[in-house]
Design a protein around this motif. Structure first.
Motif, short mmCIF file in Angstrom:
data_model
loop_
_atom_site.label_atom_id
_atom_site.label_comp_id
_atom_site.label_asym_id
_atom_site.label_seq_id
_atom_site.Cartn_x
_atom_site.Cartn_y
_atom_site.Cartn_z
N THR A 17 0.91 -1.14 0.09
CA THR A 17 -0.08 -0.02 -0.19
C THR A 17 0.91 1.23 -0.04
OG1 THR A 17 -1.79 -1.01 1.13
CG2 THR A 17 -1.53 1.32 1.25
N MET A 18 0.50 2.10 -0.88
CA MET A 18 1.42 3.31 -0.97
C MET A 18 0.44 4.55 -0.97
SD MET A 18 3.98 2.14 -4.16
CE MET A 18 4.64 3.74 -4.42
N HIS A 19 1.11 5.84 -0.76
CA HIS A 19 0.24 6.94 -0.91
C HIS A 19 0.14 7.40 -2.21
CE1 HIS A 19 -0.70 7.76 3.44
NE2 HIS A 19 0.64 7.56 3.70
N GLN A 20 -0.98 8.19 -2.64
CA GLN A 20 -0.89 8.61 -3.72
C GLN A 20 -0.22 10.06 -3.63
OE1 GLN A 20 -1.58 7.61 -6.54
NE2 GLN A 20 -3.61 6.62 -6.79
N PRO A 21 0.42 10.51 -4.99
CA PRO A 21 0.23 10.08 -6.24
C PRO A 21 1.44 8.95 -6.22
CG PRO A 21 1.82 12.15 -6.09
CD PRO A 21 1.19 11.94 -4.79
N TRP A 22 2.30 8.73 -5.47
CA TRP A 22 3.38 7.74 -5.91
C TRP A 22 2.76 6.43 -6.29
CZ3 TRP A 22 3.18 10.85 -1.53
CH2 TRP A 22 4.24 11.94 -1.50
N ALA A 23 1.59 5.89 -5.73
CA ALA A 23 1.25 4.75 -6.10
C ALA A 23 0.96 4.56 -7.75
CB ALA A 23 -0.08 4.28 -5.48
N SER A 24 0.16 5.67 -8.09
CA SER A 24 -0.30 5.67 -9.67
C SER A 24 1.00 5.73 -10.47
CB SER A 24 -1.16 6.86 -9.87
OG SER A 24 -2.52 6.27 -9.39
N ILE A 60 0.88 16.69 -5.65
CA ILE A 60 0.71 16.07 -7.23
C ILE A 60 1.54 16.80 -7.75
CG2 ILE A 60 -0.76 15.56 -9.32
CD1 ILE A 60 -3.07 15.02 -7.36
N LYS A 61 1.50 18.18 -7.83
CA LYS A 61 2.38 18.82 -8.94
C LYS A 61 4.00 18.87 -8.28
CE LYS A 61 3.08 23.88 -10.05
NZ LYS A 61 4.36 23.72 -10.20
N ALA A 62 4.21 18.66 -7.23
CA ALA A 62 5.41 18.68 -6.66
C ALA A 62 6.27 17.20 -7.30
CB ALA A 62 5.68 18.58 -5.33
N MET A 63 5.42 16.21 -7.41
CA MET A 63 6.00 15.06 -7.87
C MET A 63 5.75 14.93 -9.26
SD MET A 63 6.96 13.96 -5.20
CE MET A 63 7.65 12.48 -6.23
N GLU A 64 5.12 15.72 -9.81
CA GLU A 64 4.85 15.62 -11.69
C GLU A 64 6.23 16.63 -12.00
OE1 GLU A 64 1.00 16.71 -12.71
OE2 GLU A 64 0.43 14.42 -12.32
N ASP A 65 6.38 17.54 -11.33
CA ASP A 65 7.53 18.45 -11.56
C ASP A 65 8.94 17.73 -11.25
OD1 ASP A 65 5.90 20.54 -12.13
OD2 ASP A 65 6.22 21.50 -10.19
N THR A 77 11.00 14.57 -22.89
CA THR A 77 10.33 15.98 -22.29
C THR A 77 8.80 15.70 -22.35
OG1 THR A 77 10.75 16.80 -24.63
CG2 THR A 77 12.35 17.27 -22.97
N ASP A 78 8.13 14.67 -22.67
CA ASP A 78 6.71 14.60 -23.07
C ASP A 78 6.17 13.59 -22.33
OD1 ASP A 78 4.26 15.30 -24.21
OD2 ASP A 78 4.54 13.59 -25.71
N LEU A 79 6.16 13.76 -20.91
CA LEU A 79 5.61 12.59 -20.09
C LEU A 79 4.00 13.03 -20.07
CD1 LEU A 79 8.02 12.65 -16.76
CD2 LEU A 79 7.67 10.95 -18.76
N LYS A 80 3.25 11.80 -19.93
CA LYS A 80 1.86 12.21 -19.77
C LYS A 80 1.41 11.22 -18.62
CE LYS A 80 0.71 11.51 -24.54
NZ LYS A 80 2.03 11.76 -24.98
N PHE A 81 1.03 12.14 -17.66
CA PHE A 81 0.62 11.63 -16.21
C PHE A 81 -0.67 11.16 -16.22
CE2 PHE A 81 4.39 14.86 -15.73
CZ PHE A 81 4.96 14.02 -14.99
N PRO A 82 -0.99 10.28 -15.14
CA PRO A 82 -2.10 9.99 -14.84
C PRO A 82 -3.43 11.19 -14.97
CG PRO A 82 -0.96 8.83 -13.37
CD PRO A 82 -0.05 9.81 -14.06
#
Length: 248
Positions: A17-24, A60-65, A77-82
């Motif tokens: 079990t992991m917290h989001q957004p790390w799990a996705s 979410i923003k911090a981890m996507e950045d 350079t073109d990541l597609k996030f959940p």
């Protein structure tokens, strides 16, 4: 029901079990390293369950950045996030091919630069071959690694779909005949000889992204939660110093 690192546990259908957004991020193949304060007790398929806490938009923003920056080091350079980060759901699975120390990961020149930057904790679980559930299952999670209930496992196994990661990574085993050969202190921790020109060019952005990800993960340790994610508060400065020493 959970267990951190017990040799007496028979892991039939292991789940974490992991917290989001790390799990996705892990199930989508964006995250390749699962950082923990304890070594992985399993190899092979590991099911990923999202905890019940709804992630803050800032987290979410911090981890996507963070992932944008470390993928940019490798030219992606073109990541597609959940689009969504569901909670209290079984999301999918990955293959854990090994576990090494942070120092070993930092100095491992057989893997992409961005992967080495991803590890920020004492032990780094090496994850490949992500698969996600077409329809995530609602369920309760537990601490540590635990076995899925048989009914859930059987249903989940019928509903997973392979994911194509932004940058597929294959972690080479020291001994291809031994699936447990990639373990802490199994690699030589000599300084990496790969070029760091792109890292140096992006150092300010990288430092800012890692600091933001660190702050996002620290919220759980402040709340007394046992979760350790890829970037965890107390390990960032140590890892940064190791990385600098390895490339000087």
């Amino acid at each position: 029901m959970g267990s951190r690192n017990r040799s007496d546990v028979n892991y039939r259908n292991p789940c974490l079990t992991m917290h989001q957004p790390w799990a996705s991020l892990l199930v989508y193949g964006i995250k390749r390293i699962e950082g923990r304060s304890w070594p992985s007790p399993i190899r092979g398929r590991l099911w990923i369950h999202a905890a019940s806490k709804i992630p803050e938009p800032e987290t979410i923003k911090a981890m996507e950045d963070f992932y944008r920056e470390i993928y940019a080091v490798d030219g992606i350079t073109d990541l597609k996030f959940p689009e969504h980060y569901p909670v209290s759901r079984l999301l999918g699975c990955v293959e854990v091919t090994g576990c090494v120390t942070c120092e070993e990961l930092v100095n491992w020149d057989q893997i992409p630069e961005g992967v080495r930057l991803e590890g920020q904790t004492k032990f780094c679980w090496l994850c490949e071959q992500p698969q996600k559930l077409i329809v995530p299952f609602e369920m309760r999670g537990f601490q540590g690694v635990y076995n899925l209930e048989r009914k859930i496992y059987e249903a989940a196994s019928r509903g997973i779909s392979p994911v194509v990661p932004p940058l597929p990574v294959k972690f080479p085993l020291p001994n291809p005949r031994d699936p447990f050969s990639l373990k802490p202190r199994s690699l030589a921790s000599s300084p990496s000889s790969s070029s760091t020109s792109e890292v140096n060019n992006r150092s300010e952005n990288l430092v800012a992204a890692i600091a933001g990800a660190r702050a996002a993960a620290t919220q759980f340790s402040k709340n007394g939660n046992s979760q350790s994610n890829t970037v965890e508060g107390g390990d960032y400065s140590r890892t940064r110093n190791m990385y600098r020493r390895a490339h000087n």
